[in-house]
Design a protein around this motif. Structure first.
Motif, PDB file in Angstrom:
ATOM      1  N   VAL A  39       0.856  -1.189   0.000  1.00  0.00           N
ATOM      2  CA  VAL A  39       0.000   0.000   0.000  1.00  0.00           C
ATOM      3  C   VAL A  39       0.888   1.234   0.000  1.00  0.00           C
ATOM      4  N   ARG A  40       0.508   2.225  -0.788  1.00  0.00           N
ATOM      5  CA  ARG A  40       1.318   3.436  -0.901  1.00  0.00           C
ATOM      6  C   ARG A  40       0.409   4.670  -0.870  1.00  0.00           C
ATOM      7  N   TRP A  41       0.905   5.719  -0.207  1.00  0.00           N
ATOM      8  CA  TRP A  41       0.173   6.984  -0.116  1.00  0.00           C
ATOM      9  C   TRP A  41       1.058   8.095  -0.665  1.00  0.00           C
ATOM     10  N   VAL A  42       0.511   8.918  -1.540  1.00  0.00           N
ATOM     11  CA  VAL A  42       1.256  10.040  -2.107  1.00  0.00           C
ATOM     12  C   VAL A  42       0.367  11.282  -2.050  1.00  0.00           C
ATOM     13  N   LEU A  43       0.841  12.315  -1.363  1.00  0.00           N
ATOM     14  CA  LEU A  43       0.125  13.590  -1.297  1.00  0.00           C
ATOM     15  C   LEU A  43       0.734  14.550  -2.307  1.00  0.00           C
ATOM     16  N   VAL A  44      -0.061  14.957  -3.274  1.00  0.00           N
ATOM     17  CA  VAL A  44       0.406  15.849  -4.334  1.00  0.00           C
ATOM     18  C   VAL A  44      -0.183  17.234  -4.095  1.00  0.00           C
ATOM     19  N   SER A  45       0.702  18.218  -3.895  1.00  0.00           N
ATOM     20  CA  SER A  45       0.270  19.594  -3.663  1.00  0.00           C
ATOM     21  C   SER A  45       0.840  20.476  -4.766  1.00  0.00           C
ATOM     22  N   ILE A  46      -0.046  21.038  -5.561  1.00  0.00           N
ATOM     23  CA  ILE A  46       0.338  21.931  -6.653  1.00  0.00           C
ATOM     24  C   ILE A  46      -0.226  23.319  -6.359  1.00  0.00           C
ATOM     25  N   LYS A  47       0.622  24.325  -6.488  1.00  0.00           N
ATOM     26  CA  LYS A  47       0.202  25.690  -6.190  1.00  0.00           C
ATOM     27  C   LYS A  47      -1.047  26.060  -6.983  1.00  0.00           C
ATOM     28  N   ARG A  48      -1.995  26.681  -6.287  1.00  0.00           N
ATOM     29  CA  ARG A  48      -3.267  27.141  -6.848  1.00  0.00           C
ATOM     30  C   ARG A  48      -4.182  25.995  -7.279  1.00  0.00           C
ATOM     31  N   GLN A  49      -3.904  24.783  -6.765  1.00  0.00           N
ATOM     32  CA  GLN A  49      -4.795  23.652  -7.002  1.00  0.00           C
ATOM     33  C   GLN A  49      -5.086  22.942  -5.685  1.00  0.00           C
ATOM     34  N   GLN A  50      -6.209  22.244  -5.642  1.00  0.00           N
ATOM     35  CA  GLN A  50      -6.538  21.471  -4.455  1.00  0.00           C
ATOM     36  C   GLN A  50      -5.550  20.314  -4.309  1.00  0.00           C
ATOM     37  N   PRO A  51      -5.031  20.068  -3.094  1.00  0.00           N
ATOM     38  CA  PRO A  51      -4.136  18.921  -2.910  1.00  0.00           C
ATOM     39  C   PRO A  51      -4.888  17.614  -3.150  1.00  0.00           C
ATOM     40  N   VAL A  52      -4.160  16.619  -3.613  1.00  0.00           N
ATOM     41  CA  VAL A  52      -4.754  15.311  -3.925  1.00  0.00           C
ATOM     42  C   VAL A  52      -3.951  14.228  -3.204  1.00  0.00           C
TER      43      VAL A  52
END
Length: 301
Positions: free
Chosen positions: A64-77
């Motif tokens: 199982v793997r978790w990745v938090l993607v945060s892009i400026k001016r976008q909602q984090p996923v």
């Protein structure tokens, strides 16, 4: 959280026999991707890369793997990746639902109050093994041996170029929309014929395969839930593929063919608990390949 316990499991094999190891303590693969300049960032490409370029190693784990993607001016996923060996669609929905409750609690919402499952996946395996060794399991094995008897050839699906000698196993998807008018007519036909929508669309799938190949003896699989109600809260791989065999001559009316498929489907669903993997031991080798060639998944959303 049950998803964390699944993440502590790795898999190996000794002398050709697979086994699992449940590790002590936290065993979490979590990472963050922070992109401060989001102008050129493509979220879909980032997510695809996390799946395709970082395959899960079942021996090293975790599965199982978790990745938090945060892009400026976008909602984090938050990307949740789980190997199919420890999960199925029902398990993924359960894990995400539990995660949502925990997140709301952490952000000031009501307590999650997640009860521990009363049953376990190991208990399910013990029950299934006992049933397979019983007279009931033997009756199911004989049913499927008869239902899939003879030789069912591979589908000779047309391609726009020769197939390579060594398959690359690269895959892709081709999404398309079914017109609303056609959906409406199909619902009406299912109601008029008093059949479940699955039978109707499955019949159309068989007709499609017949027209592509000209072959009459066809087999495909449909996914079954594979778990009883008492295992609804347990995470694991329960889903079982159910084989459906049809004979499409091309001379019957569609309504007549639909009646045939409906009867075959109803009978198959009463024998849905016998594992597809064990069917391979009782059928012709060519039939085994045919069982793995196509599948039809119906979601009545």
């Amino acid at each position: 959280m049950p998803a964390i316990r699944l993440g502590r499991t790795t898999f190996s094999e000794r002398d050709g026999v697979p086994f699992q190891i449940v590790h002590e303590g936290p065993f979490v693969d979590y990472r963050e991707i922070l992109i401060k300049d989001g102008g050129e960032a493509d979220l879909e490409e980032i997510l695809d890369a996390q799946v395709s370029q970082r395959p899960i190693d079942l021996e090293q784990g975790p599965p199982v793997r978790w990745v938090l993607v945060s892009i400026k001016r976008q909602q984090p996923v938050l990307l949740f990746i789980a190997h199919h060996i420890i999960s199925d669609g029902w398990s993924i929905i359960t894990a995400i639902t539990e995660l949502g409750k925990l997140y709301r609690e952490e952000t000031g919402g009501p307590p999650a109050n997640l009860p521990l499952p009363k049953e376990t996946y190991s208990r399910f395996i013990q029950e299934q093994s006992g049933w397979l060794a019983s007279q009931g399991g033997e009756r199911e094995r004989l049913f499927w041996r008869e239902a899939l008897s003879g030789h069912i050839p591979l589908l000779n699906l047309p391609t726009n170029r020769p197939r390579p000698a060594n398959p690359s196993f690269r895959t892709d998807t081709l999404p398309f929309a079914i017109p609303l008018s056609l959906q409406k007519e199909m619902r009406k036909l299912a109601k008029d014929m008093k059949v479940r929508p699955l039978a109707l669309w499955l019949s159309a799938w068989f007709v499609f395969l017949h027209r592509l190949t000209g072959q009459q003896d066809l087999v495909t699989t449909i996914p079954g839930l594979g778990r009883s109600r008492k295992y609804f809260s347990v995470l694991g791989f329960f889903v079982n593929a159910i084989a459906i065999r049809a004979r499409c001559s091309g001379t019957d009316t569609f309504r007549a063919f639909l009646t045939q498929v409906t009867g075959t489907l109803d009978i198959a669903l009463t024998h849905k608990n016998f594992p597809l993997s064990l069917m391979f031991q009782s059928v012709d080798r060519g039939t085994s390949s045919s069982l793995a060639q196509t599948s039809f998944a119906w979601q009545n959303l």
